[in-house]
Design a protein around this motif. Structure first.
Motif, PDB file in Angstrom:
ATOM      1  N   CYS A   1       0.827  -1.218   0.000  1.00  0.00           N
ATOM      2  CA  CYS A   1       0.000   0.000   0.000  1.00  0.00           C
ATOM      3  C   CYS A   1       0.862   1.270   0.000  1.00  0.00           C
ATOM      4  N   LYS A   2       1.952   1.238   0.742  1.00  0.00           N
ATOM      5  CA  LYS A   2       2.818   2.419   0.802  1.00  0.00           C
ATOM      6  C   LYS A   2       3.504   2.668  -0.540  1.00  0.00           C
ATOM      7  N   MET A   3       3.873   1.587  -1.220  1.00  0.00           N
ATOM      8  CA  MET A   3       4.480   1.741  -2.543  1.00  0.00           C
ATOM      9  C   MET A   3       3.472   2.284  -3.559  1.00  0.00           C
ATOM     10  N   VAL A   4       2.234   1.829  -3.467  1.00  0.00           N
ATOM     11  CA  VAL A   4       1.195   2.370  -4.344  1.00  0.00           C
ATOM     12  C   VAL A   4       0.976   3.854  -4.028  1.00  0.00           C
ATOM     13  N   GLN A   5       0.977   4.193  -2.767  1.00  0.00           N
ATOM     14  CA  GLN A   5       0.742   5.578  -2.358  1.00  0.00           C
ATOM     15  C   GLN A   5       1.752   6.546  -2.978  1.00  0.00           C
ATOM     16  N   VAL A   6       3.017   6.108  -3.075  1.00  0.00           N
ATOM     17  CA  VAL A   6       4.037   7.008  -3.620  1.00  0.00           C
ATOM     18  C   VAL A   6       4.147   6.905  -5.149  1.00  0.00           C
ATOM     19  N   GLY A   7       3.236   6.121  -5.764  1.00  0.00           N
ATOM     20  CA  GLY A   7       3.172   6.109  -7.221  1.00  0.00           C
ATOM     21  C   GLY A   7       4.024   5.081  -7.915  1.00  0.00           C
ATOM     22  N   MET A   8       4.420   3.997  -7.202  1.00  0.00           N
ATOM     23  CA  MET A   8       5.279   2.997  -7.818  1.00  0.00           C
ATOM     24  C   MET A   8       4.514   2.003  -8.689  1.00  0.00           C
ATOM     25  N   GLY A   9       3.202   2.080  -8.697  1.00  0.00           N
ATOM     26  CA  GLY A   9       2.402   1.186  -9.522  1.00  0.00           C
ATOM     27  C   GLY A   9       1.062   0.909  -8.888  1.00  0.00           C
ATOM     28  N   VAL A  10       0.304   0.006  -9.495  1.00  0.00           N
ATOM     29  CA  VAL A  10      -0.976  -0.402  -8.917  1.00  0.00           C
ATOM     30  C   VAL A  10      -0.750  -1.697  -8.137  1.00  0.00           C
ATOM     31  N   GLY A  11      -1.652  -1.973  -7.221  1.00  0.00           N
ATOM     32  CA  GLY A  11      -1.510  -3.192  -6.422  1.00  0.00           C
ATOM     33  C   GLY A  11      -2.825  -3.936  -6.314  1.00  0.00           C
ATOM     34  N   ILE A  12      -2.756  -5.236  -6.298  1.00  0.00           N
ATOM     35  CA  ILE A  12      -3.944  -6.074  -6.111  1.00  0.00           C
ATOM     36  C   ILE A  12      -3.802  -6.794  -4.781  1.00  0.00           C
ATOM     37  N   LEU A  13      -4.826  -6.668  -3.959  1.00  0.00           N
ATOM     38  CA  LEU A  13      -4.785  -7.243  -2.617  1.00  0.00           C
ATOM     39  C   LEU A  13      -6.193  -7.461  -2.084  1.00  0.00           C
ATOM     40  N   PRO A  14      -6.358  -8.286  -1.055  1.00  0.00           N
ATOM     41  CA  PRO A  14      -7.691  -8.523  -0.490  1.00  0.00           C
ATOM     42  C   PRO A  14      -8.286  -7.235   0.086  1.00  0.00           C
ATOM     43  N   ALA A  15      -9.608  -7.136  -0.002  1.00  0.00           N
ATOM     44  CA  ALA A  15     -10.287  -5.922   0.459  1.00  0.00           C
ATOM     45  C   ALA A  15      -9.997  -5.627   1.924  1.00  0.00           C
ATOM     46  N   GLY A  16      -9.981  -6.675   2.768  1.00  0.00           N
ATOM     47  CA  GLY A  16      -9.728  -6.464   4.196  1.00  0.00           C
ATOM     48  C   GLY A  16      -8.373  -5.849   4.445  1.00  0.00           C
ATOM     49  N   ASN A  17      -7.358  -6.322   3.740  1.00  0.00           N
ATOM     50  CA  ASN A  17      -6.020  -5.753   3.878  1.00  0.00           C
ATOM     51  C   ASN A  17      -5.958  -4.354   3.301  1.00  0.00           C
ATOM     52  N   ALA A  18      -6.668  -4.130   2.187  1.00  0.00           N
ATOM     53  CA  ALA A  18      -6.674  -2.805   1.573  1.00  0.00           C
ATOM     54  C   ALA A  18      -7.281  -1.780   2.521  1.00  0.00           C
TER      55      ALA A  18
END
Length: 294
Positions: free
Chosen positions: A230-247
């Motif tokens: 999530c932190k990597m996505v936040q800084v713009g390193m790409g998109v991420g796929i993860l379970p809704a609960g973790n997201a």
């Protein structure tokens, strides 16, 4: 002769009752057998323990001291029995549980908390493992219980329903996909991804689906946790796929969460054991708590 708890118990009973006959009746043993036990105790310690008169039996100074010590010993032995019975009842002990990355930080904390409040003397060893490794470890009795995402496996284990979760797509707020409410997986492959480490079921699923779509999974950054993803996505390193609960748990400002339009986005989490009827008492308690928690 060795000192034994039966003799001590009979001695204390005689001191309390004041007669051998009274002690024998309460302990359901013949009076001569009680007398023999008392004589053996006096022989063992080499000193008189009881004074016998026509009014009954009273302890000597040594007998008074022995009765105090004997009561402490008998109390300790009763406590040993009670504490060991707690193990057989599952009220005390430890259980080793393997959990995959999707469940360990979302579903498991409240379950562990409620279980620990009910059984405070049970220690839970909760270890994160990949889903396939969990099935193999439980089959090999490395752990008694496993929680993993349902997947094909060859392990000789019992599998029980537990939870469902849904995969989501997390994107930076300024990303080209950020204005979408839902997106197909193939569309995300046109962009760089932040991916979970190799060996996880989700990573394998994404690679498999990318191959079916005739595209390549462009893994810009590989991480070992959903928090880092999530932190990597936040800084713009790409998109991420993860379970809704973790997201939801790790979601940060500057990101958006999109629905993943794929049948495989809905996943089933399951609990596995080698054999439910062969679990230790404490493991059975935790297993039943898991199944009752949804």
């Amino acid at each position: 002769m060795k000192l034994d708890p039966v003799s001590l118990k009979l001695f204390v009973r005689v001191v309390d009752e004041g007669t051998i006959a009274g002690a024998a009746e309460l302990e359901h043993i013949a009076a001569p057998a009680v007398s023999k036990r008392l004589k053996e105790l006096e022989d063992l310690f080499g000193t008189p323990l009881l004074t016998r008169t026509n009014k009954g039996i009273t302890p000597t100074a040594a007998g008074v001291n022995l009765s105090i010590l004997a009561r402490d010993v008998l109390d300790d032995m009763r406590n040993i029995v009670l504490q060991m019975k707690a193990y057989s009842d599952g009220l005390r002990g430890s259980v080793r549980v393997l959990v995959n990355i999707s469940a360990i930080s979302t579903f498991m904390p409240p379950i562990v908390k409620s279980f620990s409040e009910r059984y405070p003397d049970v220690n839970i060893s909760l270890l994160e493992r990949d889903s396939l490794a969990i099935t193999e470890s439980v089959a090999e009795n490395v752990a008694e219980i496993g929680v993993f995402t349902r997947l094909p496996h060859s392990a000789d284990i019992e599998v029980h329903p537990f939870r469902t979760d849904e995969l989501k797509v997390l994107v930076p707020s300024a990303h080209p996909l950020a204005n979408r409410r839902h997106v197909a997986f193939a569309e995300t492959l046109d962009h760089e991804h932040v991916v979970l480490r190799a060996g996880t079921h989700l990573r394998f699923q994404m690679l498999s689906e990318a191959s079916k779509a005739g595209k390549t999974l462009r893994a810009k950054v590989e991480v070992s946790s959903y928090d880092a993803l999530c932190k990597m996505v936040q800084v713009g390193m790409g998109v991420g796929i993860l379970p809704a609960g973790n997201a939801e748990l790790y979601r940060l400002p500057g990101t958006r969460m999109l629905k993943l339009d794929e049948a495989w986005a809905t996943r089933e989490l399951v609990v596995c054991v080698r054999r439910a009827d062969a679990l230790s008492p404490v493991a059975r308690l935790f297993f039943e708590h898991l199944l009752a928690s949804h």
